[in-house]
Scaffold this motif. Structure first.
Motif, PDB file in Angstrom:
ATOM      1  N   ILE A 282      73.356 115.546 -52.039  1.00 44.70           N
ATOM      2  CA  ILE A 282      72.745 116.786 -52.531  1.00 44.70           C
ATOM      3  C   ILE A 282      73.836 117.759 -52.964  1.00 44.70           C
ATOM      4  O   ILE A 282      74.726 118.113 -52.180  1.00 44.70           O
ATOM      5  N   SER A 283      73.735 118.220 -54.207  1.00 48.92           N
ATOM      6  CA  SER A 283      74.732 119.130 -54.777  1.00 48.92           C
ATOM      7  C   SER A 283      74.337 120.583 -54.554  1.00 48.92           C
ATOM      8  O   SER A 283      73.232 120.897 -54.109  1.00 48.92           O
ATOM      9  N   ASP A 284      75.252 121.481 -54.907  1.00 54.51           N
ATOM     10  CA  ASP A 284      74.968 122.910 -54.765  1.00 54.51           C
ATOM     11  C   ASP A 284      73.848 123.355 -55.699  1.00 54.51           C
ATOM     12  O   ASP A 284      73.032 124.211 -55.326  1.00 54.51           O
ATOM     13  N   THR A 285      73.785 122.796 -56.908  1.00 59.65           N
ATOM     14  CA  THR A 285      72.717 123.218 -57.823  1.00 59.65           C
ATOM     15  C   THR A 285      71.356 122.696 -57.365  1.00 59.65           C
ATOM     16  O   THR A 285      70.335 123.330 -57.614  1.00 59.65           O
ATOM     17  N   GLN A 286      71.337 121.545 -56.679  1.00 56.09           N
ATOM     18  CA  GLN A 286      70.077 121.074 -56.101  1.00 56.09           C
ATOM     19  C   GLN A 286      69.632 121.983 -54.963  1.00 56.09           C
ATOM     20  O   GLN A 286      68.452 122.320 -54.841  1.00 56.09           O
ATOM     21  N   ILE A 287      70.569 122.396 -54.134  1.00 53.67           N
ATOM     22  CA  ILE A 287      70.227 123.327 -53.048  1.00 53.67           C
ATOM     23  C   ILE A 287      69.712 124.634 -53.630  1.00 53.67           C
ATOM     24  O   ILE A 287      68.694 125.182 -53.178  1.00 53.67           O
ATOM     25  N   ALA A 288      70.401 125.152 -54.643  1.00 54.12           N
ATOM     26  CA  ALA A 288      69.975 126.407 -55.260  1.00 54.12           C
ATOM     27  C   ALA A 288      68.583 126.284 -55.873  1.00 54.12           C
ATOM     28  O   ALA A 288      67.793 127.225 -55.849  1.00 54.12           O
ATOM     29  N   SER A 289      68.261 125.101 -56.426  1.00 51.61           N
ATOM     30  CA  SER A 289      66.947 124.901 -57.044  1.00 51.61           C
ATOM     31  C   SER A 289      65.835 124.849 -56.014  1.00 51.61           C
ATOM     32  O   SER A 289      64.681 125.186 -56.323  1.00 51.61           O
ATOM     33  N   ARG A 290      66.142 124.440 -54.785  1.00 48.18           N
ATOM     34  CA  ARG A 290      65.095 124.112 -53.819  1.00 48.18           C
ATOM     35  C   ARG A 290      65.020 125.058 -52.627  1.00 48.18           C
ATOM     36  O   ARG A 290      64.098 124.949 -51.821  1.00 48.18           O
ATOM     37  N   ALA A 291      65.953 125.972 -52.493  1.00 46.27           N
ATOM     38  CA  ALA A 291      65.934 126.914 -51.370  1.00 46.27           C
ATOM     39  C   ALA A 291      65.014 128.080 -51.703  1.00 46.27           C
ATOM     40  O   ALA A 291      65.205 128.749 -52.717  1.00 46.27           O
ATOM     41  N   GLY A 292      64.020 128.311 -50.867  1.00 43.21           N
ATOM     42  CA  GLY A 292      63.083 129.406 -51.103  1.00 43.21           C
ATOM     43  C   GLY A 292      63.234 130.500 -50.074  1.00 43.21           C
ATOM     44  O   GLY A 292      63.084 130.268 -48.866  1.00 43.21           O
ATOM     45  N   THR A 298      58.359 130.433 -44.512  1.00 43.64           N
ATOM     46  CA  THR A 298      59.236 129.262 -44.728  1.00 43.64           C
ATOM     47  C   THR A 298      60.620 129.437 -44.112  1.00 43.64           C
ATOM     48  O   THR A 298      61.423 128.494 -44.126  1.00 43.64           O
ATOM     49  N   TRP A 299      60.908 130.624 -43.596  1.00 47.81           N
ATOM     50  CA  TRP A 299      62.278 130.921 -43.196  1.00 47.81           C
ATOM     51  C   TRP A 299      62.769 130.058 -42.030  1.00 47.81           C
ATOM     52  O   TRP A 299      63.926 129.648 -42.007  1.00 47.81           O
ATOM     53  N   GLU A 300      61.903 129.783 -41.061  1.00 41.03           N
ATOM     54  CA  GLU A 300      62.352 129.017 -39.899  1.00 41.03           C
ATOM     55  C   GLU A 300      62.775 127.608 -40.321  1.00 41.03           C
ATOM     56  O   GLU A 300      63.822 127.101 -39.894  1.00 41.03           O
ATOM     57  N   ARG A 301      61.981 126.975 -41.192  1.00 40.47           N
ATOM     58  CA  ARG A 301      62.332 125.632 -41.670  1.00 40.47           C
ATOM     59  C   ARG A 301      63.594 125.671 -42.525  1.00 40.47           C
ATOM     60  O   ARG A 301      64.441 124.772 -42.461  1.00 40.47           O
ATOM     61  N   LEU A 302      63.727 126.712 -43.342  1.00 39.27           N
ATOM     62  CA  LEU A 302      64.907 126.844 -44.192  1.00 39.27           C
ATOM     63  C   LEU A 302      66.169 127.002 -43.344  1.00 39.27           C
ATOM     64  O   LEU A 302      67.199 126.366 -43.623  1.00 39.27           O
ATOM     65  N   ALA A 303      66.091 127.836 -42.328  1.00 40.21           N
ATOM     66  CA  ALA A 303      67.249 128.040 -41.460  1.00 40.21           C
ATOM     67  C   ALA A 303      67.650 126.740 -40.772  1.00 40.21           C
ATOM     68  O   ALA A 303      68.847 126.412 -40.670  1.00 40.21           O
ATOM     69  N   ASP A 304      66.666 125.969 -40.315  1.00 36.02           N
ATOM     70  CA  ASP A 304      66.955 124.676 -39.698  1.00 36.02           C
ATOM     71  C   ASP A 304      67.620 123.739 -40.707  1.00 36.02           C
ATOM     72  O   ASP A 304      68.580 123.032 -40.380  1.00 36.02           O
ATOM     73  N   GLY A 305      67.101 123.734 -41.960  1.00 31.79           N
ATOM     74  CA  GLY A 305      67.681 122.899 -42.998  1.00 31.79           C
ATOM     75  C   GLY A 305      69.115 123.283 -43.312  1.00 31.79           C
ATOM     76  O   GLY A 305      69.974 122.415 -43.535  1.00 31.79           O
ATOM     77  N   LEU A 306      69.407 124.586 -43.306  1.00 26.49           N
ATOM     78  CA  LEU A 306      70.780 125.040 -43.567  1.00 26.49           C
ATOM     79  C   LEU A 306      71.704 124.652 -42.426  1.00 26.49           C
ATOM     80  O   LEU A 306      72.860 124.243 -42.657  1.00 26.49           O
ATOM     81  N   ALA A 307      71.214 124.782 -41.188  1.00 28.52           N
ATOM     82  CA  ALA A 307      72.039 124.404 -40.041  1.00 28.52           C
ATOM     83  C   ALA A 307      72.387 122.912 -40.099  1.00 28.52           C
ATOM     84  O   ALA A 307      73.534 122.510 -39.829  1.00 28.52           O
ATOM     85  N   PHE A 316      66.995 118.164 -45.789  1.00 31.61           N
ATOM     86  CA  PHE A 316      65.975 119.187 -46.055  1.00 31.61           C
ATOM     87  C   PHE A 316      65.908 119.507 -47.543  1.00 31.61           C
ATOM     88  O   PHE A 316      64.826 119.721 -48.096  1.00 31.61           O
ATOM     89  N   PHE A 317      67.037 119.529 -48.216  1.00 34.01           N
ATOM     90  CA  PHE A 317      67.100 119.929 -49.615  1.00 34.01           C
ATOM     91  C   PHE A 317      66.880 118.763 -50.575  1.00 34.01           C
ATOM     92  O   PHE A 317      66.937 118.942 -51.795  1.00 34.01           O
ATOM     93  N   ALA A 318      66.607 117.584 -50.016  1.00 38.63           N
ATOM     94  CA  ALA A 318      66.220 116.457 -50.870  1.00 38.63           C
ATOM     95  C   ALA A 318      64.746 116.505 -51.221  1.00 38.63           C
ATOM     96  O   ALA A 318      64.305 115.858 -52.175  1.00 38.63           O
ATOM     97  N   LYS A 319      63.984 117.279 -50.451  1.00 34.41           N
ATOM     98  CA  LYS A 319      62.546 117.365 -50.689  1.00 34.41           C
ATOM     99  C   LYS A 319      62.281 118.277 -51.875  1.00 34.41           C
ATOM    100  O   LYS A 319      62.845 119.374 -51.975  1.00 34.41           O
ATOM    101  N   ARG A 362      70.450 132.825 -59.661  1.00 34.66           N
ATOM    102  CA  ARG A 362      69.542 131.721 -60.010  1.00 34.66           C
ATOM    103  C   ARG A 362      68.429 132.178 -60.948  1.00 34.66           C
ATOM    104  O   ARG A 362      67.796 131.354 -61.634  1.00 34.66           O
ATOM    105  N   ALA A 363      68.159 133.487 -60.999  1.00 29.64           N
ATOM    106  CA  ALA A 363      67.067 134.006 -61.822  1.00 29.64           C
ATOM    107  C   ALA A 363      67.217 133.664 -63.298  1.00 29.64           C
ATOM    108  O   ALA A 363      66.247 133.728 -64.060  1.00 29.64           O
TER     109      ALA A 363
END
Length: 464
Positions: A282-292, A298-307, A316-319, A362-363
């Motif tokens: 997973i690249s940085d641009t994929q993470i940027a595309s998929r992080a909400g 969604t924050w709790e799941r996102l924080a877990d994915g970042l950890a 987490f960012f492959a989904k 990203r905007a």
């Protein structure tokens, strides 16, 4: 950068002829709705040419003897509306205390003259394009889609923009026998409202615009900056939540620093995602595309994915969540908001990174996902609005909305004579999502014309 000067091809400026009012034949079409069709010119600049059908659906007022008239609604998209009304009738139930609620499928969709594009629009799961080659490959697919869709569109080809749809709305007003249009527009429905207010200002009765998609700003950087700042603001809210919430997987760390670390690591060498497959990285641009960062849920799941990504597992960012918009949506959207190519967008990204370094930059890219490579068409591009004779319009925006940021609504309110902006703590689609304070103000305005007091604010949706 001026997108009017640089990207308009054959902008629509002709004045449409007046059409004769015809009566509608309403028929029961299930789910408590009445449906009808209206014939309109396929091209309003050539009123005597071929015709197209506009499909209408009505949710009748509860008490026909006491109703105040008709309320025309567009919930956004651009996309099919009548199916949505069937699914979300409860969102409009309060309005039927006073109005026949009428919704219409925009030209090209649903019960209107429909365009069934023969090949699907491409869907970029990595829409923060990593390089020009990836952008060009996607643009080529989108161009192939657009050309095939244009051939299928026939007489509607080149006639899919808010200028044409605003004229359809005027025909609807006349056919419904309304002296003035009462309108509720949400998201892209506010682009239609802006076009109608400019073209037919003296035919507006009351107009409520929710989550404004600004169509008045020709300078692209100026248009993008509020989106970038709103998105960066949501990132900062996420970081603050993590620091104050023990259940956040990044609690006790600096969440912004973790994000920067993960992004830098993925930029140097994509991070393994073993849950997605042994070879997936997973690249940085994929993470940027998929992080909400927009929705707190969604924050709790996102924080877990970042950890996990910090520890070397970016699964987490492959989904890829969500789905592509209806194929035709991008044709209308990009006719209303023409967009430049990769090199100019990359320069804009660099400029936005100075003020919004974590994620706001990203905007630049979501609109490129829609518009990259589409063949040229007649457009109705952004431009400052003038609407002499327009009555006061009510506009509301959610302070955390990074799709249609509140700055857009404030900017529009500053251009419309007598308009009132209602600030609300919330996100996108305040009325339709059920924000009680906003709904109360909207009902009062639509039924009596009374605007909220200057400076009025609606707090969290759970409060009054």
């Amino acid at each position: 950068m001026n997108i009017v000067a640089s990207f308009v091809i054959g902008a629509v400026t002709a004045v449409a002829p007046v059409t004769t009012t015809t009566s509608l034949s309403w028929q029961d079409c299930g789910d408590g709705l009445r449906c009808a069709q209206l014939r309109v010119p396929a091209d309003w600049s050539r009123g005597s040419g071929p015709k197209a059908a506009i499909g209408l659906a009505m949710l009748p007022a509860q008490d026909q003897a006491r109703k105040k008239g008709v309320l025309l609604v567009n919930t956004g998209g651009p996309g099919e509306q009548i199916t949505l009304l069937r699914q979300a009738k409860q969102s409009f139930a309060d309005l039927t205390e006073w109005f026949d609620v009428v919704i219409f499928d925009p030209r090209g969709f649903g019960r209107s003259t429909a365009i069934n594009c023969p090949i699907p629009a491409p869907f970029a799961t990595e829409w923060v394009f990593p390089n020009k080659s990836a952008y060009d490959a996607y643009a080529a697919k989108n161009r192939t889609f657009g050309k095939a869709c244009a051939r299928e569109a026939g007489t509607l080809s080149g006639n899919l923009n808010s200028w044409q749809i605003a004229h359809d709305m005027e025909a609807i007003r006349k056919t419904l026998g309304q002296d003035r249009l009462t309108y509720l527009g949400n998201s892209h429905g506010t682009v239609l409202g802006q076009a109608y207010a400019e073209l037919f200002p003296r035919k507006v009765g009351r107009m409520y615009l929710d989550s404004v998609f600004d169509h008045t700003t020709p300078d692209l950087r100026t248009w993008l900056q509020p989106r970038a700042r709103a998105l960066e603001g949501n990132f900062n809210r996420f970081a603050a939540w993590c620091q104050s919430t023990a259940t956040c997987a990044l609690h006790g760390q600096d969440p912004a620093a973790v994000w920067d670390e993960v992004m830098a690591k993925a930029r140097r060498e994509p991070i393994p995602a073993p849950e997605a497959g042994p070879q997936v990285r997973i690249s940085d641009t994929q993470i940027a595309s998929r992080a909400g960062f927009t929705f707190e849920a969604t924050w709790e799941r996102l924080a877990d994915g970042l950890a996990r990504a910090q520890a070397g597992d970016a699964s987490f960012f492959a989904k890829v969540e969500g789905a592509p918009d209806p194929d035709l949506s991008r044709v209308i959207l990009c006719a209303d908001l023409p967009y430049p190519g990769y090199d100019k967008l990359k320069k804009l990204e660099t400029a936005l990174r100075r003020d919004t370094p974590h994620i706001g930059w990203r905007a630049v890219w979501p609109m490129a996902n829609h518009c990259a490579g589409l063949p040229p068409t007649r457009t109705y591009p952004p431009h400052p609005i003038a609407a002499p004779g327009l009555p006061p319009v009510l506009i509301a925006g959610g302070e955390h909305d990074d799709n249609t940021p509140p700055a857009d609504g404030r900017r529009l309110a500053g251009q419309l004579p007598g308009a009132r902006y209602l600030k609300a703590v919330g996100g996108h689609a305040l009325y339709l999502s059920g924000h009680p304070c906003v709904r109360e103000h909207v009902h009062r305005y639509l039924t009596s014309g009374r605007l909220p007091p200057a400076g009025a604010t609606c707090g969290e949706a759970s409060s009054r």
